[in-house]
Design a protein around this motif. Sequence first.
Motif, mmCIF file in Angstrom:
data_model
loop_
_atom_site.group_PDB
_atom_site.id
_atom_site.type_symbol
_atom_site.label_atom_id
_atom_site.label_comp_id
_atom_site.label_asym_id
_atom_site.label_seq_id
_atom_site.Cartn_x
_atom_site.Cartn_y
_atom_site.Cartn_z
ATOM 1 N N ASP A 73 -77.371 9.926 67.179
ATOM 2 C CA ASP A 73 -78.286 10.629 67.758
ATOM 3 C C ASP A 73 -77.955 12.199 67.295
ATOM 4 N N LEU A 74 -76.506 12.347 66.866
ATOM 5 C CA LEU A 74 -76.179 14.099 67.001
ATOM 6 C C LEU A 74 -75.379 13.839 65.665
ATOM 7 N N MET A 75 -75.409 15.125 65.152
ATOM 8 C CA MET A 75 -74.473 15.182 64.074
ATOM 9 C C MET A 75 -74.217 16.707 63.405
ATOM 10 N N MET A 76 -72.744 16.575 63.258
ATOM 11 C CA MET A 76 -71.764 17.754 62.340
ATOM 12 C C MET A 76 -71.581 17.511 60.788
ATOM 13 N N ALA A 77 -71.522 19.268 60.465
ATOM 14 C CA ALA A 77 -71.692 18.886 58.995
ATOM 15 C C ALA A 77 -70.380 19.483 58.822
ATOM 16 N N ALA A 78 -69.903 19.588 57.431
ATOM 17 C CA ALA A 78 -68.950 20.365 57.050
ATOM 18 C C ALA A 78 -68.473 21.889 57.209
ATOM 19 N N GLY A 79 -68.432 22.564 57.082
ATOM 20 C CA GLY A 79 -68.977 23.897 57.500
ATOM 21 C C GLY A 79 -67.504 25.204 57.276
ATOM 22 N N PHE A 80 -67.158 26.459 58.005
ATOM 23 C CA PHE A 80 -66.940 27.221 58.455
ATOM 24 C C PHE A 80 -66.571 27.275 59.608
ATOM 25 N N SER A 81 -65.355 27.412 60.000
ATOM 26 C CA SER A 81 -64.635 28.123 61.372
ATOM 27 C C SER A 81 -65.149 29.292 62.872
ATOM 28 N N TYR A 82 -65.776 30.015 62.282
ATOM 29 C CA TYR A 82 -65.888 31.324 62.652
ATOM 30 C C TYR A 82 -67.573 31.924 63.121
ATOM 31 N N GLN A 83 -68.182 30.373 62.680
ATOM 32 C CA GLN A 83 -69.862 30.511 62.907
ATOM 33 C C GLN A 83 -70.480 29.191 63.339
ATOM 34 N N ILE A 84 -71.586 28.692 63.970
ATOM 35 C CA ILE A 84 -72.577 27.644 64.208
ATOM 36 C C ILE A 84 -73.341 27.733 63.509
ATOM 37 N N VAL A 85 -73.727 26.992 62.924
ATOM 38 C CA VAL A 85 -75.059 26.729 61.440
ATOM 39 C C VAL A 85 -75.863 26.620 61.845
ATOM 40 N N THR A 86 -77.436 26.481 61.916
ATOM 41 C CA THR A 86 -78.487 25.290 62.846
ATOM 42 C C THR A 86 -79.486 25.767 61.582
ATOM 43 N N ALA A 87 -79.431 26.270 60.801
ATOM 44 C CA ALA A 87 -80.843 26.817 60.297
ATOM 45 C C ALA A 87 -79.705 27.558 58.686
ATOM 46 N N HIS A 88 -80.890 26.966 57.341
ATOM 47 C CA HIS A 88 -80.489 27.074 56.158
ATOM 48 C C HIS A 88 -81.238 27.670 55.325
ATOM 49 N N ASN A 89 -81.099 27.871 53.724
ATOM 50 C CA ASN A 89 -82.778 27.954 53.104
ATOM 51 C C ASN A 89 -82.319 26.945 51.802
ATOM 52 N N GLY A 90 -83.335 27.063 51.713
ATOM 53 C CA GLY A 90 -84.123 26.235 51.135
ATOM 54 C C GLY A 90 -83.509 25.769 49.134
ATOM 55 N N CYS A 91 -83.366 24.870 48.691
ATOM 56 C CA CYS A 91 -82.949 25.503 46.719
ATOM 57 C C CYS A 91 -84.262 24.864 46.198
ATOM 58 N N LEU A 92 -84.866 25.203 45.072
ATOM 59 C CA LEU A 92 -85.481 25.066 44.015
ATOM 60 C C LEU A 92 -84.695 25.501 42.895
ATOM 61 N N GLN A 93 -83.800 23.887 42.177
ATOM 62 C CA GLN A 93 -83.965 24.339 40.497
ATOM 63 C C GLN A 93 -84.634 23.567 39.422
ATOM 64 N N MET A 94 -85.087 24.380 38.605
ATOM 65 C CA MET A 94 -85.984 23.912 37.148
ATOM 66 C C MET A 94 -84.950 24.550 36.419
ATOM 67 N N GLU A 95 -85.210 23.838 35.229
ATOM 68 C CA GLU A 95 -85.055 23.772 33.770
ATOM 69 C C GLU A 95 -86.306 24.200 32.587
ATOM 70 N N VAL A 96 -86.069 25.273 32.190
ATOM 71 C CA VAL A 96 -87.382 24.986 31.735
ATOM 72 C C VAL A 96 -87.111 25.329 29.742
ATOM 73 N N THR A 97 -87.650 24.597 29.217
ATOM 74 C CA THR A 97 -87.445 24.773 27.687
ATOM 75 C C THR A 97 -88.090 25.575 27.064
ATOM 76 N N VAL A 98 -88.509 26.358 26.431
ATOM 77 C CA VAL A 98 -89.392 27.415 25.319
ATOM 78 C C VAL A 98 -88.678 27.469 23.897
ATOM 79 N N HIS A 99 -90.398 26.597 23.644
ATOM 80 C CA HIS A 99 -90.241 26.390 21.968
ATOM 81 C C HIS A 99 -90.597 27.098 21.538
ATOM 82 N N GLY A 100 -90.478 27.336 20.440
ATOM 83 C CA GLY A 100 -90.632 28.402 19.160
ATOM 84 C C GLY A 100 -90.764 27.489 17.980
ATOM 85 N N ARG A 101 -90.421 28.168 16.351
ATOM 86 C CA ARG A 101 -90.197 27.024 14.981
ATOM 87 C C ARG A 101 -88.974 28.048 14.779
#
Length: 409
Positions: free
Chosen positions: A180-208
Motif C-alpha cells: 500500500d505504501l513504500m519507502m526506498a533507500a535514501g539519506f537521513s536529512y531529506q525526504i524525497v518524493t520526486a526525482h529526475n528521469g534518465c535517458l541513456q543512449m549509445e551512439v556509434t559513429v561510422h567512418g572508413r
Amino acid sequence: MSTPHDRLDAWIDAHFDEQVKLLQELVKVPTDSPPGNNAPHAERTAELLAAFGFEAEKHPVPADEVRAYGLQSLTNLIVRRRYGAGGPTIALNAHGDVVPPGEGWTHDPYGGEIADGKLYGRAAAVSKCDFTTYSFAVRALESLGAPLKGGVELHFTYDEEFGGELGPGRLLAQGLTKPDLMMAAGFSYQIVTAHNGCLQMEVTVHGRMAHAAIPHTGVDALQGAVKILNALYAQNTLYKGISSKVPGITHPYLNVGMIEGGTNTNVVPGKVVFKLDRRMIPEENPEQVEADIRRVIADAAAQSDGITIDIRRMLMCRALTPLPGNAPLVAALEKQASAVFGEPIRTTGTPLYTDVRLYCEHGIPAVIYGAGPRTVLESNAKRADEHVVLDDLRRATKVVARTLYDLLG
C-alpha cells in the motif's frame, strides 16, 4: 514513563553494534556492476537475515534474462512480516548493486573498516546501509510486543544501477508484491518524493579506416564524433534556461560518460562509440526528449560527408512524481525525523534517478528515506572512500522504526 518511541530508540541503541556488524558483512561481499554477479550477495543476505528469524524468499531471475540485461546473476529477496488485519502493508526497498570501486581508496572498499565514526566500503552509503536500517527498524518494531495492524515487506534487489526492471520491476510485474505504501533507500536529512528521469543512449559513429599517411582515402569517424559531441554539449547551455518547479531539482543536463574508438595512432579511425546520460526534470516528456536528442545527433552527423550513425537506447527511466496517497507516510517521516535529528527534516526532490518510480508507476505511493548525509557528495557514493556516518545510520533507523509504529501501531 517511557513511550513506545522511547522504547524503540532504546532497543536500537542496545543492538546497534549488531547492526554495524551486519553492515560490515554486507559490504564484504562485492556487488560491482559490471560484472554484476550479485546472486552471491543475496544468498549471504538471506543467511544473515535468517540468524534473527527473518525468512527471505529468494526470487532468482533466469540466467538468459540476466545476461541479456548485461549482468551475470541476480536474485531478488522478499521478507514478509504480517501483523493484524486492517492496516497497510509497507514495503521497504534497498538495492545492493553498485558501481565498481575505482581508484583512490584509502580504505579497503570491501573491508567495512570503521574510522572516526564512519564505516567505509563500496555501497556502505548507497545502499547496503539501508539493508540494515530497514531490517533493524522492523526488529525494533516487533520487539515492543505491541498490537500491530498491516504488515511490512523488505525488498532487497540488485539492479538499481541498470534501471530496476529485473528487481522491483519484475517483482511488481509478476504480482509477487503489491504494498500500500513504500519507502526506498535514501539519506537521513531529506525526504524525497520526486526525482529526475534518465535517458541513456549509445551512439556509434561510422567512418572508413585508412592509413594515416593517406587520410583522404578514409572518413574520420572521430572528427564526425567531435562535431556531434560539440552539438550535444551545446545543449547543456540551453538546458540551463529550463527550470523545474520541484525543490531540489534545477534544470536538465547531459553527460557523455564513455567514449572509445580507433585502432592505432597511424590509422584514421573508422568507428567511434560513446554513451550519453540525459537527466530529465519531472516536467519534461521523455519521448520528446529522446526525439530531440536524436535530431541533434543526426543534424550534426550530416555536417560530415561519409559519416553514418547508429543510436541505441540503453535506458529510459521516467521521473518520480508524488502520488496523493503518500501523505500519511510523508507526515510521519517528517515528524519523526525532525524529532530524532533535532532540526526540521523536509520533503524535497533530487536530481538522482532511482527504481522507486517503478512502484509509483504501479500506483503505490512512495518516498525515499534512509541512512546517509545531507548530500550525495558527502557520502562519496560512486567515488573513492564511500562511507556512512554511524550516527546517521543509528538515527535513521530510529526514524524508520518510529514511522512504522505510527502507521501500523
